[in-house]
Design a protein around this motif. Sequence first.
Motif, short mmCIF file in Angstrom:
data_model
loop_
_atom_site.label_atom_id
_atom_site.label_comp_id
_atom_site.label_asym_id
_atom_site.label_seq_id
_atom_site.Cartn_x
_atom_site.Cartn_y
_atom_site.Cartn_z
N GLN A 1 45.13 64.83 1.07
CA GLN A 1 44.14 64.83 2.15
C GLN A 1 44.71 64.23 3.44
N LEU A 2 45.68 63.33 3.31
CA LEU A 2 46.30 62.72 4.49
C LEU A 2 47.49 63.53 4.99
N SER A 3 48.00 64.44 4.17
CA SER A 3 49.12 65.28 4.56
C SER A 3 48.72 66.19 5.72
N GLY A 4 49.48 66.11 6.81
CA GLY A 4 49.16 66.92 7.98
C GLY A 4 48.27 66.21 8.98
N ALA A 5 47.90 64.96 8.71
CA ALA A 5 47.06 64.21 9.65
C ALA A 5 47.82 63.97 10.95
N GLY A 6 47.08 63.96 12.07
CA GLY A 6 47.69 63.73 13.37
C GLY A 6 48.48 64.93 13.87
N ALA A 7 48.07 66.12 13.45
CA ALA A 7 48.71 67.37 13.88
C ALA A 7 50.18 67.46 13.45
N LYS A 8 50.55 66.68 12.41
CA LYS A 8 51.91 66.76 11.87
C LYS A 8 51.98 67.89 10.86
N GLY A 9 53.21 68.30 10.55
CA GLY A 9 53.37 69.31 9.51
C GLY A 9 52.99 68.74 8.16
N ARG A 10 52.62 69.62 7.24
CA ARG A 10 52.23 69.18 5.91
C ARG A 10 53.41 68.54 5.20
N GLU A 11 53.17 67.37 4.59
CA GLU A 11 54.22 66.69 3.85
C GLU A 11 54.41 67.31 2.47
N TYR A 12 53.30 67.84 1.92
CA TYR A 12 53.36 68.38 0.57
C TYR A 12 52.85 69.82 0.57
N ARG A 13 53.58 70.69 -0.12
CA ARG A 13 53.17 72.10 -0.19
C ARG A 13 52.03 72.30 -1.19
N ARG B 1 44.68 54.28 11.90
CA ARG B 1 45.15 53.12 12.65
C ARG B 1 44.63 53.19 14.09
N THR B 2 44.65 52.06 14.76
CA THR B 2 44.29 52.00 16.17
C THR B 2 45.58 52.09 16.99
N ILE B 3 45.68 53.09 17.85
CA ILE B 3 46.89 53.31 18.65
C ILE B 3 46.57 53.04 20.11
N ASP B 4 47.27 52.08 20.71
CA ASP B 4 47.04 51.68 22.11
C ASP B 4 45.57 51.35 22.36
N GLY B 5 44.95 50.67 21.39
CA GLY B 5 43.56 50.25 21.54
C GLY B 5 42.54 51.33 21.24
N LYS B 6 43.01 52.54 20.87
CA LYS B 6 42.09 53.63 20.57
C LYS B 6 42.25 54.06 19.11
N PRO B 7 41.14 54.23 18.39
CA PRO B 7 41.24 54.74 17.01
C PRO B 7 41.64 56.21 17.00
N GLU B 8 42.27 56.63 15.91
CA GLU B 8 42.71 58.04 15.80
C GLU B 8 41.53 59.01 15.87
N TYR B 9 40.40 58.61 15.28
CA TYR B 9 39.20 59.46 15.24
C TYR B 9 38.00 58.69 15.76
N GLY C 1 33.06 60.94 12.21
CA GLY C 1 33.28 61.95 11.18
C GLY C 1 33.37 63.36 11.71
N LEU C 2 32.55 63.68 12.72
CA LEU C 2 32.58 65.02 13.31
C LEU C 2 33.92 65.30 13.97
N ASP C 3 34.49 64.27 14.60
CA ASP C 3 35.79 64.40 15.24
C ASP C 3 36.87 64.71 14.20
N VAL C 4 36.77 64.08 13.02
CA VAL C 4 37.71 64.37 11.94
C VAL C 4 37.61 65.84 11.54
N LEU C 5 36.38 66.31 11.31
CA LEU C 5 36.19 67.70 10.89
C LEU C 5 36.76 68.68 11.91
N LEU C 6 36.45 68.44 13.18
CA LEU C 6 36.92 69.35 14.24
C LEU C 6 38.44 69.36 14.33
N LYS C 7 39.07 68.19 14.22
CA LYS C 7 40.54 68.13 14.33
C LYS C 7 41.21 68.77 13.12
N VAL C 8 40.65 68.55 11.94
CA VAL C 8 41.22 69.17 10.73
C VAL C 8 41.16 70.69 10.85
#
Length: 282
Positions: free
Chosen positions: A18-30, A219-227, A230-237
């Motif tokens: 479920q975390l594979s591919g988070a942050g617009a990265k490529g999938r770690e696991y096929r 994680r919080t990056i530069d004072g801002k959370p990644e998401y 919950g709706l933001d998570v769904l839209l980004k996924v």
Amino acid sequence: MGATVFVQPLDLVKNRMQLSGAGAKGREYRTSLHALGSILRHEGLRGIYTGLSAGLLRQATYTTTRLGIYSVLLERFGGADGTPPPFLAKAAMGMTAGAAGAFVGTPAEVALIRMTADGRLPPGERRGYHNVFDALVRMAREEGVFTLWRGCIPTMARAVVVNAAQLASYSQSKQFLLDSGHFRDDILCHFCASMISGLVTTAASMPVDIVKTRIQNMRTIDGKPEYRNGLDVLLKVVRYEGFFSLWKGFTPYYARLGPHTVLTFIFLEQMNKWYQRLFLSA
């Protein structure tokens, strides 16, 4: 807790998928098998049981609360002659029990997600929790007490979906199997009803589960959370990984949930029988 000892490796694989591919990265696991092989290769046999202490505490808090509340409600609103409540009433009881249990169990859930996710990070970025109690203390000290309830809303939403599906469909499936005349109230009946319940629960709850997993691990990056929520998570996924990524990790999720449901209800039914035999019949 007994069931968790058997299925913890599958929970680990499910969380990594479920975390594979988070942050617009490529999938770690096929695939799930690729994830399992990668974990065994890089983290060893002990690596697949990472987070077991958090998994056990989660069951001791979340599952104990939900099953206890559900059993009380089932007895309270059942007929005087022992007839069970109707299906919709069972679903409502399952949702109530699940939401209450999820609130109690969220701190252990956050610790579990973080501990199982740690091995996928570079060594310098790992949180390195020694056990669930170390995780809870450090989260409270380093990020504030309210971090222990991060993702509480999606966790409760997932629990509402899971418990409405799992508890109600288990009761309904068991009742249907018994009414068919082909089953008796024994372990075979409990096993078949549990597998039906597990399949229904997996299909219904995965999109909510991936939201919960991503929020609790972010994680919080530069004072801002990644998401933001919950709706933001769904839209980004959906945007970056595709619509069907909401069901990413379906195989280990069901492979975990099926046996976990089976083992939980088998242990529960057997312990109920022993309790009635040893204490209620005395």
